[in-house]
Design a protein around this motif. Structure first.
Motif, PDB file in Angstrom:
ATOM      1  N   GLU A   4       0.824  -1.205   0.000  1.00 50.85           N
ATOM      2  CA  GLU A   4       0.000   0.000   0.000  1.00 50.85           C
ATOM      3  C   GLU A   4       0.862   1.261   0.000  1.00 50.85           C
ATOM      4  O   GLU A   4       0.607   2.201  -0.767  1.00 50.85           O
ATOM      5  N   GLN A   5       1.894   1.274   0.835  1.00 50.90           N
ATOM      6  CA  GLN A   5       2.772   2.444   0.874  1.00 50.90           C
ATOM      7  C   GLN A   5       3.526   2.605  -0.441  1.00 50.90           C
ATOM      8  O   GLN A   5       3.685   3.723  -0.939  1.00 50.90           O
ATOM      9  N   SER A   6       3.975   1.494  -1.007  1.00 50.00           N
ATOM     10  CA  SER A   6       4.667   1.549  -2.298  1.00 50.00           C
ATOM     11  C   SER A   6       3.759   2.142  -3.372  1.00 50.00           C
ATOM     12  O   SER A   6       4.169   3.013  -4.150  1.00 50.00           O
ATOM     13  N   ASP A   7       2.527   1.655  -3.427  1.00 49.53           N
ATOM     14  CA  ASP A   7       1.585   2.138  -4.437  1.00 49.53           C
ATOM     15  C   ASP A   7       1.280   3.624  -4.247  1.00 49.53           C
ATOM     16  O   ASP A   7       1.170   4.373  -5.217  1.00 49.53           O
ATOM     17  N   LEU A   8       1.155   4.034  -2.993  1.00 51.52           N
ATOM     18  CA  LEU A   8       0.874   5.440  -2.720  1.00 51.52           C
ATOM     19  C   LEU A   8       2.045   6.327  -3.134  1.00 51.52           C
ATOM     20  O   LEU A   8       1.851   7.402  -3.725  1.00 51.52           O
ATOM     21  N   MET A   9       3.271   5.908  -2.855  1.00 51.96           N
ATOM     22  CA  MET A   9       4.426   6.705  -3.260  1.00 51.96           C
ATOM     23  C   MET A   9       4.550   6.764  -4.774  1.00 51.96           C
ATOM     24  O   MET A   9       4.969   7.773  -5.339  1.00 51.96           O
ATOM     25  N   ALA A  10       4.162   5.685  -5.456  1.00 49.31           N
ATOM     26  CA  ALA A  10       4.290   5.626  -6.914  1.00 49.31           C
ATOM     27  C   ALA A  10       3.242   6.460  -7.635  1.00 49.31           C
ATOM     28  O   ALA A  10       3.542   7.090  -8.652  1.00 49.31           O
ATOM     29  N   THR A  11       2.023   6.487  -7.103  1.00 44.65           N
ATOM     30  CA  THR A  11       0.914   7.001  -7.907  1.00 44.65           C
ATOM     31  C   THR A  11       0.166   8.198  -7.327  1.00 44.65           C
ATOM     32  O   THR A  11      -0.655   8.791  -8.020  1.00 44.65           O
ATOM     33  N   THR A  12       0.426   8.564  -6.083  1.00 43.16           N
ATOM     34  CA  THR A  12      -0.267   9.721  -5.506  1.00 43.16           C
ATOM     35  C   THR A  12       0.041  10.979  -6.318  1.00 43.16           C
ATOM     36  O   THR A  12       1.207  11.219  -6.663  1.00 43.16           O
ATOM     37  N   PRO A  13      -0.966  11.785  -6.652  1.00 39.99           N
ATOM     38  CA  PRO A  13      -0.687  13.037  -7.367  1.00 39.99           C
ATOM     39  C   PRO A  13       0.394  13.837  -6.652  1.00 39.99           C
ATOM     40  O   PRO A  13       0.445  13.878  -5.419  1.00 39.99           O
ATOM     41  N   VAL A  14       1.259  14.456  -7.433  1.00 45.31           N
ATOM     42  CA  VAL A  14       2.457  15.099  -6.884  1.00 45.31           C
ATOM     43  C   VAL A  14       2.130  16.043  -5.730  1.00 45.31           C
ATOM     44  O   VAL A  14       2.784  16.009  -4.685  1.00 45.31           O
ATOM     45  N   GLU A  15       1.124  16.870  -5.900  1.00 53.38           N
ATOM     46  CA  GLU A  15       0.832  17.889  -4.891  1.00 53.38           C
ATOM     47  C   GLU A  15       0.267  17.301  -3.602  1.00 53.38           C
ATOM     48  O   GLU A  15       0.164  17.994  -2.590  1.00 53.38           O
ATOM     49  N   LYS A  16      -0.070  16.017  -3.621  1.00 56.14           N
ATOM     50  CA  LYS A  16      -0.608  15.376  -2.417  1.00 56.14           C
ATOM     51  C   LYS A  16       0.410  14.446  -1.757  1.00 56.14           C
ATOM     52  O   LYS A  16       0.133  13.884  -0.695  1.00 56.14           O
ATOM     53  N   LEU A  17       1.575  14.298  -2.371  1.00 54.63           N
ATOM     54  CA  LEU A  17       2.567  13.338  -1.879  1.00 54.63           C
ATOM     55  C   LEU A  17       2.959  13.584  -0.429  1.00 54.63           C
ATOM     56  O   LEU A  17       2.954  12.664   0.404  1.00 54.63           O
ATOM     57  N   LEU A  18       3.323  14.802  -0.111  1.00 55.84           N
ATOM     58  CA  LEU A  18       3.820  15.105   1.227  1.00 55.84           C
ATOM     59  C   LEU A  18       2.708  15.158   2.266  1.00 55.84           C
ATOM     60  O   LEU A  18       2.984  15.353   3.450  1.00 55.84           O
ATOM     61  N   LYS A  19       1.481  14.952   1.826  1.00 54.51           N
ATOM     62  CA  LYS A  19       0.361  14.883   2.762  1.00 54.51           C
ATOM     63  C   LYS A  19       0.057  13.449   3.179  1.00 54.51           C
ATOM     64  O   LYS A  19      -0.809  13.228   4.034  1.00 54.51           O
ATOM     65  N   LEU A  20       0.763  12.487   2.578  1.00 58.25           N
ATOM     66  CA  LEU A  20       0.583  11.089   2.980  1.00 58.25           C
ATOM     67  C   LEU A  20       0.972  10.940   4.447  1.00 58.25           C
ATOM     68  O   LEU A  20       1.989  11.481   4.892  1.00 58.25           O
ATOM     69  N   GLU A  21       0.194  10.188   5.190  1.00 63.18           N
ATOM     70  CA  GLU A  21       0.384  10.090   6.636  1.00 63.18           C
ATOM     71  C   GLU A  21       1.783   9.616   6.997  1.00 63.18           C
ATOM     72  O   GLU A  21       2.432  10.163   7.888  1.00 63.18           O
ATOM     73  N   PHE A  22       2.297   8.602   6.297  1.00 62.32           N
ATOM     74  CA  PHE A  22       3.597   8.037   6.654  1.00 62.32           C
ATOM     75  C   PHE A  22       4.771   8.884   6.168  1.00 62.32           C
ATOM     76  O   PHE A  22       5.924   8.593   6.481  1.00 62.32           O
ATOM     77  N   LEU A  23       4.483   9.941   5.414  1.00 60.18           N
ATOM     78  CA  LEU A  23       5.533  10.865   4.977  1.00 60.18           C
ATOM     79  C   LEU A  23       5.509  12.184   5.736  1.00 60.18           C
ATOM     80  O   LEU A  23       6.283  13.082   5.424  1.00 60.18           O
TER      81      LEU A  23
END
Length: 282
Positions: free
Chosen positions: A142-161
């Protein structure tokens, strides 16, 4: 000399590795060198000019979308962008957790996205990442998929980041470099729609001014141990990284896209299974 007749290579990050790469692939093309420190970009552009290449220097902050779009616009004044190399970034000893995530993780993702829109059909790109991405260990799918595909502007809003979830600057750096290779995989699908290719290289200790500082700095014993105990028994050179980049960006590498190439003299292999393994120090 400006005009539409030139193929354009854009290099972000005016360091030794980027210089070595563009010297291999830049003959007959216009090389745009960009860096957050304009003087560094101008120095590399001067070296290229005095070596027979056509070059220009510009400022870029890769953590700023506006700055990247400005660089793209300026680069397109010389011709179509056919090659892109990102060698920009900060290290765990240089920056805070927040800055590492902003530059190495978000900035790289932003570059991949924006240059993917403008690279000419049949073009190619290379991201210079790091062996550190391989030290992170296993993360969830799940974390891998989120890092790969999350829209750029939302990347740093991921909980684990979020910065309060990251242990230290090394952890931030490892996450960033793992994200680099995952984003390259995902972006390769998009780049492929115009028959363009994108790959990454994860070097180990490569002799540059920064590496020499580290090898003679407060943590020198750690770095020297890595070199002594790894299978290659030495550091790498920018020209060795450039040789791989040249393959990936040439017709000889036409079947390679979405891949990451670990080239660290076997340091990672030794870290997990050899003399550098934490298990052997217990």
């Amino acid at each position: 000399m400006k005009g539409r007749e030139k193929e354009v290579i854009v290099l972000t990050g005016a360091g030794s590795i980027g210089l070595a790469v563009v010297r291999r692939i830049g003959v007959g093309k216009h090389i745009v060198v960009a860096d957050v420190y304009l003087k560094n970009a101008e120095e590399v552009a001067r070296i290229l000019y005095n070596s027979g290449f056509e070059s220009s220097a510009f400022f870029v902050d890769i953590s700023s979308k506006e700055s990247i779009l400005s660089l793209i616009k300026k680069s397109q004044e010389f011709g179509e962008i056919t090659r892109f190399i990102n060698a920009a970034g900060v290290s765990p000893s240089q920056a805070s957790i927040e800055d590492i995530l902003k530059v190495d993780l978000y900035g790289t993702a932003l570059l991949l996205h924006e240059f993917g829109k403008v690279v000419k059909e049949g073009g190619s790109g290379v991201i210079i990442s790091s062996q550190s991405g391989y030290r992170l260990g296993v993360i969830s799918q799940e974390q891998s998929d989120l890092m790969a595909t999350t829209p750029v502007e939302k990347l740093l809003k991921l909980e684990f980041l979020k910065t309060d979830k990251i242990k230290d600057t090394l952890h931030a750096y490892q996450l960033s470099k793992r994200c680099n290779s995952l984003r390259v995989m995902a972006e390769a699908v998009k780049w492929g729609k115009k028959r363009a290719r994108i790959n990454s290289i994860s070097p180990g200790i490569i002799i540059t001014p920064l590496a020499n500082d580290e090898l003679n700095g407060p943590n020198k014993e750690v770095y020297r141990k890595m070199l002594k105990l790894c299978p290659a028994g030495r550091a790498g050179t920018p020209d060795e990284v450039a040789a791989v980049a040249e393959l990936l960006m040439s017709d000889s590498g036409a079947f390679i896209s979405g891949s990451d190439f670990l080239m660290d003299g076997g340091v990672t292999a030794s870290y997990w299974y050899g003399d550098l393994s934490p298990r052997n120090s217990k």
